[in-house]
Design a protein around this motif. Structure first.
Motif, PDB file in Angstrom:
ATOM      1  N   LYS A 103      14.528  -3.403   8.566  1.00 14.49           N
ATOM      2  CA  LYS A 103      15.229  -4.600   8.116  1.00 14.49           C
ATOM      3  C   LYS A 103      14.830  -4.926   6.678  1.00 14.49           C
ATOM      4  O   LYS A 103      13.642  -4.996   6.350  1.00 14.49           O
ATOM      5  CB  LYS A 103      14.892  -5.795   9.013  1.00 14.49           C
ATOM      6  N   GLY A 104      15.822  -5.131   5.826  1.00 12.77           N
ATOM      7  CA  GLY A 104      15.543  -5.444   4.430  1.00 12.77           C
ATOM      8  C   GLY A 104      14.862  -4.320   3.690  1.00 12.77           C
ATOM      9  O   GLY A 104      14.223  -4.557   2.654  1.00 12.77           O
ATOM     10  N   GLY A 105      14.964  -3.114   4.229  1.00 14.43           N
ATOM     11  CA  GLY A 105      14.317  -1.974   3.591  1.00 14.43           C
ATOM     12  C   GLY A 105      12.817  -1.970   3.733  1.00 14.43           C
ATOM     13  O   GLY A 105      12.109  -1.285   2.975  1.00 14.43           O
ATOM     14  N   ILE A 106      12.308  -2.726   4.715  1.00 11.36           N
ATOM     15  CA  ILE A 106      10.861  -2.857   4.918  1.00 11.36           C
ATOM     16  C   ILE A 106      10.487  -2.228   6.255  1.00 11.36           C
ATOM     17  O   ILE A 106      11.146  -2.472   7.273  1.00 11.36           O
ATOM     18  CB  ILE A 106      10.436  -4.339   4.886  1.00 11.36           C
ATOM     19  N   SER A 107       9.408  -1.454   6.259  1.00 12.30           N
ATOM     20  CA  SER A 107       8.925  -0.836   7.496  1.00 12.30           C
ATOM     21  C   SER A 107       8.327  -1.884   8.428  1.00 12.30           C
ATOM     22  O   SER A 107       7.948  -2.980   8.004  1.00 12.30           O
ATOM     23  CB  SER A 107       7.869   0.221   7.178  1.00 12.30           C
ATOM     24  N   GLY A 108       8.230  -1.523   9.696  1.00 16.93           N
ATOM     25  CA  GLY A 108       7.667  -2.449  10.674  1.00 16.93           C
ATOM     26  C   GLY A 108       6.251  -2.864  10.334  1.00 16.93           C
ATOM     27  O   GLY A 108       5.884  -4.037  10.456  1.00 16.93           O
ATOM     28  N   TRP A 109       5.421  -1.912   9.899  1.00 14.22           N
ATOM     29  CA  TRP A 109       4.032  -2.247   9.581  1.00 14.22           C
ATOM     30  C   TRP A 109       3.951  -3.147   8.361  1.00 14.22           C
ATOM     31  O   TRP A 109       3.035  -3.972   8.242  1.00 14.22           O
ATOM     32  CB  TRP A 109       3.186  -0.987   9.401  1.00 14.22           C
ATOM     33  N   GLN A 110       4.910  -3.018   7.432  1.00 22.95           N
ATOM     34  CA  GLN A 110       4.939  -3.910   6.282  1.00 22.95           C
ATOM     35  C   GLN A 110       5.291  -5.334   6.699  1.00 22.95           C
ATOM     36  O   GLN A 110       4.745  -6.308   6.148  1.00 22.95           O
ATOM     37  CB  GLN A 110       5.944  -3.398   5.248  1.00 22.95           C
ATOM     38  N   TRP A 111       6.212  -5.470   7.647  1.00 26.62           N
ATOM     39  CA  TRP A 111       6.546  -6.798   8.176  1.00 26.62           C
ATOM     40  C   TRP A 111       5.306  -7.460   8.795  1.00 26.62           C
ATOM     41  O   TRP A 111       5.092  -8.665   8.661  1.00 26.62           O
ATOM     42  CB  TRP A 111       7.652  -6.694   9.219  1.00 26.62           C
ATOM     43  N   ILE A 112       4.487  -6.661   9.477  1.00 32.79           N
ATOM     44  CA  ILE A 112       3.270  -7.209  10.103  1.00 32.79           C
ATOM     45  C   ILE A 112       2.362  -7.823   9.048  1.00 32.79           C
ATOM     46  O   ILE A 112       1.919  -8.971   9.164  1.00 32.79           O
ATOM     47  CB  ILE A 112       2.524  -6.098  10.881  1.00 32.79           C
ATOM     48  N   ILE A 157       0.841  -1.195   0.000  1.00 30.51           N
ATOM     49  CA  ILE A 157       0.000   0.000   0.000  1.00 30.51           C
ATOM     50  C   ILE A 157       0.880   1.251   0.000  1.00 30.51           C
ATOM     51  O   ILE A 157       1.840   1.355   0.770  1.00 30.51           O
ATOM     52  CB  ILE A 157      -0.923   0.019   1.236  1.00 30.51           C
ATOM     53  N   ARG A 158       0.535   2.196  -0.859  1.00 32.47           N
ATOM     54  CA  ARG A 158       1.313   3.441  -0.942  1.00 32.47           C
ATOM     55  C   ARG A 158       0.451   4.694  -0.807  1.00 32.47           C
ATOM     56  O   ARG A 158       0.982   5.791  -0.622  1.00 32.47           O
ATOM     57  CB  ARG A 158       2.058   3.493  -2.279  1.00 32.47           C
ATOM     58  N   ASN A 159      -0.862   4.546  -0.912  1.00 30.57           N
ATOM     59  CA  ASN A 159      -1.708   5.737  -0.887  1.00 30.57           C
ATOM     60  C   ASN A 159      -3.116   5.376  -0.399  1.00 30.57           C
ATOM     61  O   ASN A 159      -3.402   4.209  -0.083  1.00 30.57           O
ATOM     62  CB  ASN A 159      -1.787   6.389  -2.262  1.00 30.57           C
ATOM     63  N   LYS A 160      -3.969   6.364  -0.363  1.00 31.25           N
ATOM     64  CA  LYS A 160      -5.338   6.208   0.129  1.00 31.25           C
ATOM     65  C   LYS A 160      -6.117   5.201  -0.702  1.00 31.25           C
ATOM     66  O   LYS A 160      -6.822   4.336  -0.148  1.00 31.25           O
ATOM     67  CB  LYS A 160      -6.034   7.570   0.102  1.00 31.25           C
TER      68      LYS A 160
END
Length: 402
Positions: free
Chosen positions: A188-197, A120-123
Motif C-alpha cells: 500500500k502506498g508503495g511501502i512494504s509491510g515491515w516499513q508500515w510497522i 533502512i536499505r542496507n546493513k
C-alpha cells in the motif's frame, strides 16, 4: 514556657497527622490514576519499538535489506550495548531534570528513531539505527521504576511494579498482533509491510511522548511516602524542600561493590539471556512450523498474553506469604522446568505440540521479574541507592542478553 511550647508542638503534630493522612491518600490517588497508567502505556510503547523487529522479519525485512541472521543478532547486540552505556548515567540525570521531561523526551526520541527504520536499505543503516535506538531507550525502565518508588510505600510497591510490567508484557503481546495487521498493508502506498510497522509504531511513540511530557505528575522531592512517614511530622515542613539532586560517586561505588546483591542481579540477567532471543524469533519459529506469517504473529501473542496472569499470581503470592526471595525462586524454577521439558519433548510432538511448548516457555519466562525489581527497591536505604540499584539491575540484564 517550656510546657506551653511543648503543648503547641503536640497540637501541631496532631493537626499534622490528619493533614498528612489526607495528603498521603491524595498522593496515592494521583499515583494510581495518573502516574502508573501513563508509565505503563509508555512501557508498552517502549516494548513495541524494541520487539517489532520480530514481526518485521516475518515480513521480509532481512531479504529486502540483504542481511542475514548474524547481522540481525549483531544489530540487537548493538541496541543493548547502547542501553548499557547510558542506563546508570540516565538515572543520575533523572534526579536533576525530573521524570516528566526526561522520560517523555526519551520516548519522543526513540519514537523518531523507530519511525526512521522504515528507510533502512542496507546493513550499515540497520546497525546504525539499532545502536541509536538502544541509546535513546536506555533510561526508560530504570527511570520509570525509580519514579514509581517515590510515590508508594514498601507495602504498596510490589503490586504496582507488577502492574507496571504489564506494559512490558502487554506490549510484547500486542506487538505481533499489530504486526500481523500492519503486514496486510504490504504494498500500500508503495511501502512494504515491515516499513508500515516501523512507521506506525514510531508515530504512536511520539504521540505517547507528548502525553508523558504534559500529563505526567511530578513530585518535587524524591522520597517515598514510607520515607516521609519516618520524619517527625513537626519537622515535615522543614524537609519538604530537601531534594536529592545528585548521586555521589560513593553511593554508586558502594552499590556496585555490594556483593550480597549480585546474586539478585545475576539471576535476572541469566533468565533474560534465554528469554530475550525468544522475543525476537518466536514469530519466525512458529512460522517455521508451517504457519503463514500472519498466523505466526497472531499465535506468538498467546504466550506473551499468558505472562499477565502469571505475573499477577506471583505478585499475589509474594504479598500473601511475605517471602519475596522464595517466590522468586519458585517462579524461576517453573521457567527452568518449562525449558527442560521443551528440550526433551519437542522432537516427539507435532507442530501444535511444539507451539504449545514454546507458548508455555514464553508465558512462564519472566513471572518473577516485577517481584525481583520491587525487592531491590524496597531494600534500598535511600533514593540515591535505589536509583543506582534499579539501573544496575537493568544494566546487567542487557549485558547478559547480548
Amino acid at each position: 514556657m517550656m510546657w506551653k511550647k511543648q503543648s503547641v508542638k503536640i497540637q501541631c503534630k496532631d493537626e499534622g497527622d490528619d493533614g498528612f493522612k489526607k495528603s498521603a491518600v491524595q498522593l496515592r490517588r494521583i499515583a494510581d490514576f495518573q502516574v502508573l497508567p501513563l508509565l505503563l502505556i509508555g512501557f508498552a510503547t517502549y516494548q513495541l519499538d524494541r520487539t517489532n523487529i520480530s514481526s518485521a522479519l516475518t515480513g521480509g525485512l532481512a531479504s529486502d535489506i540483504s542481511v542475514n541472521q548474524n547481522t540481525i543478532n549483531l544489530g540487537n547486540q548493538l541496541m543493548y550495548i547502547g542501553v548499557i552505556v547510558l542506563e546508570i548515567p540516565s538515572n543520575i540525570v533523572l534526579l536533576k531534570i525530573g521524570p516528566r521531561w526526561w522520560i517523555g523526551g526519551q520516548v519522543f526520541i526513540f519514537g523518531v528513531i523507530a519511525a526512521l527504520q522504515m528507510f533502512i536499505r542496507n546493513k550499515t543503516g540497520f546497525l546504525l539505527t539499532r545502536a541509536l535506538l538502544g541509546l535513546a531507550e536506555a533510561g526508560y525502565i530504570p527511570g520509570a521504576m525509580f519514579t514509581l518508588s517515590t510515590w508508594y510505600t514498601r507495602e504498596e510497591i510490589t503490586k504496582r511494579i507488577a502492574i507496571f510490567f504489564f506494559g512490558m508484557f502487554g506490549g510484547t503481546a500486542v506487538s505481533p498482533l499489530l504486526g500481523a495487521g500492519l503486514l496486510r498493508l504490504d504494498g500500500k502506498g508503495g511501502i512494504s509491510g515491515w516499513q508500515w510497522i516501523f512507521l506506525v509504531e514510531g508515530i504512536w511513540s511520539m504521540t505517547i511522548s507528548l502525553m508523558l511530557m504534559f500529563l505526567l505528575p511530578e513530585r518535587k522531592k524524591y522520597q517515598t511516602i514510607s520515607e516521609i512517614e519516618k520524619i517527625d511530622l513537626h519537622e515535615t515542613q522543614d524537609t519538604q524542600h530537601t531534594i536529592a539532586q545528585r548521586i555521589p560517586l560513593t553511593v554508586v561505588w558502594r552499590t556496585l561493590t555490594d556483593l550480597y546483591k549480585w546474586p539478585h542481579f545475576l539471576a535476572t540477567a541469566c533468565v533474560f539471556a534465554t528469554w530475550c532471543p525468544l522475543t525476537t524469533y518466536t514469530p519466525s519459529i512458529i512460522m517455521s512450523l508451517g504457519f503463514t506469517r500472519v498466523q505466526a504473529n497472531a499465535l506468538a501473542a498467546i504466550g506473551y498474553l499468558m505472562t499477565l496472569p502469571v505475573v499477577l499470581f506471583f505478585a499475589w503470592l509474594s504479598d500473601k506469604t511475605k517471602k519475596r526471595g522464595f517466590t522468586v525462586m519458585i517462579a524461576i524454577s517453573a521457567y527452568l522446568i518449562a525449558l527442560v521439558v521443551l528440550r526433551l519433548v519437542q522432537a516427539h510432538v507435532d507442530r501444535w505440540g511444539k507451539f504449545g511448548l514454546w507458548t508455555t516457555v514464553n508465558g512462564l519466562a519472566v513471572g518473577y521479574h516485577p517481584i525481583h525489581n520491587a525487592w531491590i527497591q524496597m531494600n534500598s536505604q535511600n533514593p540515591e541507592e535505589r536509583s543506582v540499584r534499579v539501573a544496575m539491575c537493568t544494566f546487567l540484564v542487557d549485558i547478559f542478553r547480548d
